[in-house]
Scaffold this active site. Structure first.
Site, mmCIF file in Angstrom:
data_model
loop_
_atom_site.group_PDB
_atom_site.id
_atom_site.type_symbol
_atom_site.label_atom_id
_atom_site.label_comp_id
_atom_site.label_asym_id
_atom_site.label_seq_id
_atom_site.Cartn_x
_atom_site.Cartn_y
_atom_site.Cartn_z
ATOM 1 N N CYS A 138 0.837 -1.209 0.000
ATOM 2 C CA CYS A 138 0.000 0.000 0.000
ATOM 3 C C CYS A 138 0.868 1.253 0.000
ATOM 4 O O CYS A 138 1.409 1.644 1.038
ATOM 5 C CB CYS A 138 -0.929 -0.020 1.217
ATOM 6 S SG CYS A 138 -1.947 1.472 1.343
ATOM 7 N N CYS A 141 -0.400 4.084 2.225
ATOM 8 C CA CYS A 141 -0.135 3.891 3.657
ATOM 9 C C CYS A 141 1.332 4.147 3.981
ATOM 10 O O CYS A 141 1.645 4.735 5.016
ATOM 11 C CB CYS A 141 -0.445 2.452 4.085
ATOM 12 S SG CYS A 141 -1.951 1.770 3.405
ATOM 13 N N ASP A 142 2.232 3.692 3.145
ATOM 14 C CA ASP A 142 3.639 3.609 3.554
ATOM 15 C C ASP A 142 4.586 4.529 2.789
ATOM 16 O O ASP A 142 5.747 4.662 3.177
ATOM 17 C CB ASP A 142 4.124 2.152 3.389
ATOM 18 C CG ASP A 142 3.334 1.199 4.275
ATOM 19 O OD1 ASP A 142 2.889 1.654 5.351
ATOM 20 O OD2 ASP A 142 3.152 0.035 3.904
#
Ligand code: NAP
Length: 327
Positions: A138, A141-142
């Site tokens: 993701c 997300c990261d």
């Protein structure tokens, strides 16, 4: 904690990621005494990540597994019950619905499906061990954790292009590794990626190993046309080779799209074509796929299930939620 014996559940929730646990919090606080089937990948995709910095309410960020644990404790506090394992069969032809959960039969008046979608993995050495330590599924997300670093994205579809483009906000360079010499992505996404000076393409190439002790340090690559093999230093390795929604047991029973994602009866609602069956989270959403959108969808599904039971005259009378402990 086990399922009720010789009785019909008010609501069974499949899945214990953000969507399932939020549905459990709402259903439990509505005194529906929900039974949550944790799933073999208990905790969903958040349990595979480390720092979560975009979930509201945590100014310093929170670890993915910790956030899931908080949600589970919160649901348990209001009486949610949890069973390990997966639902392995379902009969939605009439109510109460029947589920087989790890060999036990469970009947339920309503069902909330939050069984998620699993990111496809390459199954190469290092991938599992370094997930959350430079291996990610993701970018949203990261990506932020990789300021001015070199990253690789595997895949040639729209997700890979989207993730690669997004990652260029942070990374110094993003290498898209694709197994063929043509992209599957839509023309517009291809053009955007080709026009981005920070993105390079490595064609006809497969990743064969993710290298690193505590964190990703490199990826081993193999050009399938020239048979060349080399090791490319990188700091982050992003997989964007598609997701598989966990909907196999509903095939032929609930409408799904070509990829197997469940379809809602109406956009923006949690109802499915089958009265009493509701959906939330990545099992029906391949667009947003965020913890916060999954949580919101779980909330909607629980409210819809509660209203459904109320209209059917099947809602429990007492409004005092019992307190139980989780397993
Ligand atoms: P996808 O379209 O199925 O593409 C998956 C990509 O991963 C393909 O290029 C495939 O290679 C590659 N791949 C699959 N298995 C692999 C393996 N074992 N090793 C190496 N490469 C592998 O999946 P997606 O990109 O996640 O998209 C899913 C759906 O969501 C699509 O309909 C897409 O259009 C949509 N979507 C749209 C947007 C947008 O419009 N902004 C964004 C994201 C997703 P091959 O090409 O060789 O098969």
């Amino acid at each position: 904690m086990s399922a009720k014996k010789n009785s019909v559940e008010n609501v069974v929730i499949l899945g214990s990621g953000c969507a399932g646990l939020t549905a459990a919090i709402y259903a439990a606080r509505a005194n529906l005494d929900p039974l949550v089937v944790l799933g073999v990948d208990a905790g969903g995709q958040l349990s595979l990540t480390t720092d979560v910095e975009n979930y509201p309410g945590f100014p310093e960020g929170v670890q993915g597994p910790e956030l899931i644990q908080f949600m589970k404790q919160q649901a348990a506090r209001f009486g949610a019950r949890f069973v390990p394992g997966d639902a392995t069969a379902a009969d939605l032809s009439e109510r109460p619905f029947r589920l087989e959960i790890e060999g036990s039969q469970v009947e339920t008046q309503t069902l909330i499906i939050c069984s998620g979608a699993s990111a496809k993995m390459l199954d190469i050495p290092g991938e599992d061990r370094l997930i959350g330590h430079g291996v990610s599924t993701c970018a949203t997300c990261d990506g932020y954790f990789f300021q001015d670093q070199e990253l690789a994205v595997v895949g040639g579809g729209d997700s890979a292009m989207e993730e690669a483009i997004f990652l260029t906000r942070f990374a110094s360079k993003v290498s898209v590794i694709h197994r063929r010499d043509q992209l599957r992505a839509s023309k517009i996404m291809q053009d955007r990626a080709f026009d981005n000076p920070k993105i390079e393409f490595i064609w006809n190439t497969q990743a064969t190993e993710v290298v690193g002790d505590a964190e990703v340090e490199a990826v081993k690559l193999w050009n399938t046309v020239t048979d060349e093999r080399w090791e490319k230093p990188i700091n982050g390795f992003f997989l964007a080779i598609g997701h598989i929604p966990n909907t196999a047991i509903f095939e032929g029973q609930l409408p799904m799209d070509a990829q197997g994602y469940l379809l809602q009866k109406e956009p923006g609602r949690s109802h499915t074509e089958t009265d009493g069956v509701f959906v939330g989270g990545d099992v029906h959403d391949h667009i947003y796929r965020q913890a916060v959108t999954a949580a919101a969808a779980g909330c909607r599904a629980a409210i819809d299930a509660e209203r459904y039971l109320e209209l059917a005259g099947e809602a429990p009378q007492s409004s005092v939620a019992t307190t139980r402990t989780s397993t």
